[in-house]
Design an enzyme around this catalytic site. Structure first.
Site, PDB file in Angstrom:
ATOM      1  N   HIS A   1     -15.525   4.854  -7.898  1.00 52.15           N
ATOM      2  CA  HIS A   1     -14.550   5.810  -7.349  1.00 52.15           C
ATOM      3  C   HIS A   1     -13.126   5.445  -7.793  1.00 52.15           C
ATOM      4  CE1 HIS A   1     -12.924   8.600  -4.271  1.00 52.15           C
ATOM      5  NE2 HIS A   1     -11.940   7.709  -4.242  1.00 52.15           N
ATOM      6  N   GLU A   2     -12.751   4.200  -7.579  1.00 51.23           N
ATOM      7  CA  GLU A   2     -11.374   3.798  -7.927  1.00 51.23           C
ATOM      8  C   GLU A   2     -11.148   3.886  -9.438  1.00 51.23           C
ATOM      9  OE1 GLU A   2      -9.738   3.961  -5.422  1.00 51.23           O
ATOM     10  OE2 GLU A   2     -11.271   3.515  -3.933  1.00 51.23           O
TER      11      GLU A   2
ATOM     12  N   GLY B   1     -10.922   0.895  -1.122  1.00 56.26           N
ATOM     13  CA  GLY B   1     -10.286   0.606  -2.398  1.00 56.26           C
ATOM     14  C   GLY B   1      -9.045   1.444  -2.557  1.00 56.26           C
ATOM     15  N   MET B   2      -8.119   0.977  -3.387  1.00 52.73           N
ATOM     16  CA  MET B   2      -6.917   1.739  -3.719  1.00 52.73           C
ATOM     17  C   MET B   2      -6.721   1.654  -5.227  1.00 52.73           C
ATOM     18  SD  MET B   2      -4.362   3.617  -2.904  1.00 52.73           S
ATOM     19  CE  MET B   2      -3.304   4.256  -4.200  1.00 52.73           C
TER      20      MET B   2
ATOM     21  N   HIS C   1     -10.502   7.411 -10.538  1.00 54.59           N
ATOM     22  CA  HIS C   1      -9.124   7.861 -10.294  1.00 54.59           C
ATOM     23  C   HIS C   1      -8.237   7.680 -11.528  1.00 54.59           C
ATOM     24  CE1 HIS C   1      -8.560   9.255  -6.227  1.00 54.59           C
ATOM     25  NE2 HIS C   1      -9.122   8.192  -5.676  1.00 54.59           N
TER      26      HIS C   1
ATOM     27  N   TYR D   1     -12.157  14.884   0.253  1.00 54.93           N
ATOM     28  CA  TYR D   1     -13.183  14.185  -0.531  1.00 54.93           C
ATOM     29  C   TYR D   1     -14.434  15.049  -0.663  1.00 54.93           C
ATOM     30  CZ  TYR D   1     -10.556   9.802   0.199  1.00 54.93           C
ATOM     31  OH  TYR D   1      -9.597   8.822   0.210  1.00 54.93           O
TER      32      TYR D   1
ATOM     33  N   GLN E   1       0.895  -1.164   0.000  1.00 57.25           N
ATOM     34  CA  GLN E   1       0.000   0.000   0.000  1.00 57.25           C
ATOM     35  C   GLN E   1       0.931   1.210   0.000  1.00 57.25           C
ATOM     36  OE1 GLN E   1      -3.271   0.912  -0.345  1.00 57.25           O
ATOM     37  NE2 GLN E   1      -2.452   2.977  -0.099  1.00 57.25           N
TER      38      GLN E   1
ATOM     39  N   ASN F   1      -4.692   1.436  -7.564  1.00 61.68           N
ATOM     40  CA  ASN F   1      -3.446   1.054  -8.211  1.00 61.68           C
ATOM     41  C   ASN F   1      -3.673   0.940  -9.712  1.00 61.68           C
ATOM     42  OD1 ASN F   1      -1.852   1.023  -5.859  1.00 61.68           O
ATOM     43  ND2 ASN F   1      -2.841  -0.891  -5.242  1.00 61.68           N
TER      44      ASN F   1
ATOM     45  N   ARG G   1     -10.523  -2.479   7.603  1.00 64.12           N
ATOM     46  CA  ARG G   1     -10.762  -1.193   6.953  1.00 64.12           C
ATOM     47  C   ARG G   1     -10.880  -0.080   7.999  1.00 64.12           C
ATOM     48  NH1 ARG G   1     -15.502   0.710   2.660  1.00 64.12           N
ATOM     49  NH2 ARG G   1     -14.581   2.769   2.331  1.00 64.12           N
ATOM     50  N   MET G   2     -10.012   0.907   7.861  1.00 64.60           N
ATOM     51  CA  MET G   2      -9.918   1.958   8.887  1.00 64.60           C
ATOM     52  C   MET G   2     -11.195   2.778   9.014  1.00 64.60           C
ATOM     53  SD  MET G   2      -6.036   3.333   8.716  1.00 64.60           S
ATOM     54  CE  MET G   2      -5.917   3.583   6.954  1.00 64.60           C
TER      55      MET G   2
HETATM   56  N1  BES Z   1      -6.728   6.698  -2.747  1.00 62.24           N
HETATM   57  C1  BES Z   1      -7.714   6.343  -1.797  1.00 62.24           C
HETATM   58  C2  BES Z   1      -7.194   5.486  -0.676  1.00 62.24           C
HETATM   59  C3  BES Z   1      -6.055   6.116   0.103  1.00 62.24           C
HETATM   60  C4  BES Z   1      -6.060   7.443   0.440  1.00 62.24           C
HETATM   61  C5  BES Z   1      -5.004   5.331   0.505  1.00 62.24           C
HETATM   62  C6  BES Z   1      -4.994   7.988   1.157  1.00 62.24           C
HETATM   63  C7  BES Z   1      -3.951   5.869   1.209  1.00 62.24           C
HETATM   64  C8  BES Z   1      -3.944   7.210   1.544  1.00 62.24           C
HETATM   65  C9  BES Z   1      -8.904   5.640  -2.455  1.00 62.24           C
HETATM   66  O1  BES Z   1      -9.171   6.060  -3.758  1.00 62.24           O
HETATM   67  C10 BES Z   1     -10.115   6.010  -1.673  1.00 62.24           C
HETATM   68  O2  BES Z   1     -10.420   7.176  -1.659  1.00 62.24           O
HETATM   69  N2  BES Z   1     -10.788   5.046  -1.051  1.00 62.24           N
HETATM   70  C11 BES Z   1     -12.003   5.305  -0.343  1.00 62.24           C
HETATM   71  C12 BES Z   1     -13.160   4.877  -1.206  1.00 62.24           C
HETATM   72  C13 BES Z   1     -14.433   5.623  -0.970  1.00 62.24           C
HETATM   73  C14 BES Z   1     -14.306   7.126  -1.051  1.00 62.24           C
HETATM   74  C15 BES Z   1     -15.478   5.168  -1.980  1.00 62.24           C
HETATM   75  C16 BES Z   1     -11.970   4.506   0.944  1.00 62.24           C
HETATM   76  O3  BES Z   1     -11.155   3.594   1.066  1.00 62.24           O
HETATM   77  O4  BES Z   1     -12.724   4.812   1.841  1.00 62.24           O
HETATM   78 ZN    ZN Z   2      -9.989   8.040  -3.774  1.00 56.92          ZN
END
Ligand code: BES
Ligand code: ZN
Length: 585
Positions: free
Chosen positions: A286-287, A260-261, A290, A376, A126, A263, A540-541
């Site tokens: 969302h992903e 999600g990430m 990106h 966001y 990550q 990548n 998931r945080m």
């Molecule tokens: N790029 C982010 C995840 C991220 C942000 C990882 C900062 C490390 C540091 C990813 O696109 C994201 O925004 N995930 C969200 C999804 C949601 C907004 C639909 C998530 O994990 O909550």
């Molecule tokens: Zn994002």
């Protein structure tokens, strides 16, 4: 070395130094017991002479030129947040080979035992925000992009995936290992350099998309994400041809710390999106979004993170509205607003409300430590505000021009501001109060007023504590209703909720989590077993942080939280462990 010569405060790279342009990366021979991985990174630069790379916890074994002759280098003492500075002198032919080894506490790697990943161990990266430096010495700034080729060697029977456009070969090496090679012809920044290795299989969704997952999940995943071609078509309609060739998704182990990430060419997704009701597709949208806003056009530093996430939420909502209708987009949007409001409230209580400025300039800390829904929700609302002032030409002219101007490049908040002034006019930026959005905390008065009928209906019912009857209640509507119900909830209310929606047994972890949050906030501790189940079942945080925080508000909750965390900790990702520790401290 002065601060001003470092364009990105989170990297040791200095203005004017040679920059990387391509990478040849060789990894594998994972030692799952020691949690270490050796690597070779062959970097090509755009010039020769002294330059800086970032690293954290890496052991440098040797640095060589393209003829295999040893080069001198210097590694600084560790510096808080940044890690260590690696100084090298790039030779005339612009190539440098670095042989290195990762450390067991690498912040960007999670190592998992065989029992977690269906009989095989699992390891993955990550990188975002500044963790790539813990698994490769690199110029770890999103302002620098490079193409790459990579090989990954895994024990025979495992698959090694690299987030890249082209899978070249799998070659079996004797009886023990196989090596997969990949190629990425599109330039990306270091935080998007990603791999995963484990017991993975795939199922095709279309000619340019497939899902990867552990065997027991792959069928359900292919079913859940069958709409990806529709999402891609909507994305292409809105933002132009998909820029990266393939778009695959990889279903991660439950410990994955994000929803999600993005990548490149292969989004990593939490398995909790697989619910059977398709409610996780907005996260995929969302992903995928990106790919244009983030991976193609990238924030040049982490203070401009809102350019990645605000634009992506804006784009995600357009895609969701196009494929699933405006009501679905509006309900998700209201849920994100709620998340933002809770983050803003926490910042307020911690005396850190200034962090709700889109560009807060608080660069002394790890970007992960100031993560919130500010970039966001507020980022997206800023763009919606501009859109409402400009009208349809925002989407028809401004967005394509933005994507065209900065494609395969990165930009800062300041550059965005100047671009928007040029393209939209200073009058529009003033009317929007653009500088308030960017540099002041909170939501400016120019925010667009919401007018969604479905959101209003859910809000009204929740405010009146009225149990919804009739009509179709989507997963998002149920969750929004639970989120907005005034606390504390009476035992009678909870009973009625159970009778109406059975939220504690919803297939959606979002609904279950919102319900358990409401219960904890109402000191309805009969649900603690279910809370423990959730806290142990996901990494998931987004769920862990608020749940642990809510538990700390009572003595009984805190004791419970500390016990569960002590037991579950070893299954969480390093960034999640740090985040929960901060909450419990
Ligand atoms: N790029 C982010 C995840 C991220 C942000 C990882 C900062 C490390 C540091 C990813 O696109 C994201 O925004 N995930 C969200 C999804 C949601 C907004 C639909 C998530 O994990 O909550
Ligand atoms: Zn994002």
């Amino acid at each position: 070395m002065t601060e001003t010569t470092r364009p990105d405060p989170h990297s040791f790279y200095e203005e004017g130094q040679p920059r990387v342009t391509s990478l040849d990366w060789h990894i594998g021979d994972f030692n799952f017991t020691e949690m270490r991985m050796p690597g070779i990174a062959i970097w090509t630069f755009d010039g020769s002479g002294p330059t800086h790379l970032d690293m954290r916890g890496l052991e440098i074994i040797a640095i060589k030129d393209s003829h295999g002759d040893y080069l001198e280098y210097a590694v600084s003492e560790p510096v808080a947040v940044l890690g260590q500075r690696l100084t090298i002198t790039v030779p005339e032919d612009k190539q440098v080979q670095i042989l290195y080894r990762t450390s067991p506490d690498a912040s960007g790697l999670q190592w998992m035992d065989a029992d977690i990943a269906e009989g095989q161990p699992f390891v993955y990266t990550q990188g975002e925000a500044i963790n790539a430096r813990s698994y490769i010495p690199c110029q770890d700034t999103p302002s620098i992009k490079f193409t790459f080729g990579a090989s990954i060697t895994v024990p025979f029977g495992m698959r090694g995936l690299i987030a890249a456009a082209e899978h070249k070969t799998i070659v079996r090496q004797g009886n023990d290992t196989s090596t997969e090679t990949w190629n990425m012809p599109y330039p990306v920044p270091s935080y998007l350099l990603a791999f995963a290795a484990g017991n993975l299989v795939s199922a095709d969704i279309s000619e340019r998309s497939r899902v990867w997952a552990q065997p027991s999940l792959v069928e359900a995943a292919a079913h859940e994400f069958a709409d990806i071609p529709k999402l891609m078509a909507a994305g292409e309609e809105l933002f132009g041809v998909y820029p990266f060739g393939r778009y695959d998704v990889l279903v991660m182990p439950a410990a994955f710390p994000y929803g999600g990430m993005e990548n490149p060419c292969c989004s990593f997704l939490t398995p909790s999106l697989i619910t059977g009701d398709g409610s996780g597709l907005s996260t995929v949208a969302h992903e995928l979004a990106h790919s244009w806003t983030g991976n193609l056009v990238t924030n040049a530093d982490w203070d401009a993170f809102w350019l990645n996430e605000g634009w992506t939420v804006w784009a995600e909502e357009k895609i969701v509205a196009a494929v699933y209708g405006q009501d679905a987009a509006d309900t998700n949007s209201r849920l994100l607003q709620r998340e933002y409001e809770l983050d803003a409230q926490n910042f307020r209580e911690e005396g850190k409300f200034f962090l709700t400025a889109l560009a807060h300039g608080y660069n002394e800390v790890d970007p992960d430590d100031v993560f919130s829904r500010g970039p966001y929700h507020k980022g997206k609302e800023f763009l919606r505000c501009l859109e409402s002032l400009v009208g349809p030409s925002f989407q028809e002219k401004f967005v394509p021009k933005y994507l065209e101007t900065y494609r395969f490049r990165s930009l800062t908040t300041g550059e965005f501001f100047r671009f928007a002034c040029d393209e939209l006019g200073v009058e529009v930026m003033n009317a929007a109060k653009a500088t308030d959005w960017l540099y002041e905390p909170g939501i400016p008065s120019t925010a667009v007023k919401n007018s969604s009928a479905v959101v209003k209906r859910v809000e009204d019912l929740a405010r009146l504590r009225a149990i919804p009857t009739g009509g179709e209640w989507t997963t998002s509507m149920q969750q929004l209703y639970l989120e907005l119900l005034p606390r504390p909830l009476s035992p009678m209310m909870l009973k009625s909720l159970e009778d109406r929606f059975d939220p504690g047994n919803s297939p959606s972890i979002e609904v279950r989590w919102s319900y358990l949050m409401a219960c904890i906030e109402s000191e309805h501790f009969i649900v603690l077993t279910a809370v423990e189940h959730l806290l142990r079942g996901t990494g998931r945080m987004k769920y862990l942080k608020p749940l642990y925080r809510a538990l700390t508000k009572t003595e009984q909750g805190r004791a419970f939280a500390e016990r569960v965390f002590a037991e579950a900790k070893s299954s969480y990702h390093p960034v999640a462990v740090a985040a929960v520790e901060a909450v419990l401290a």
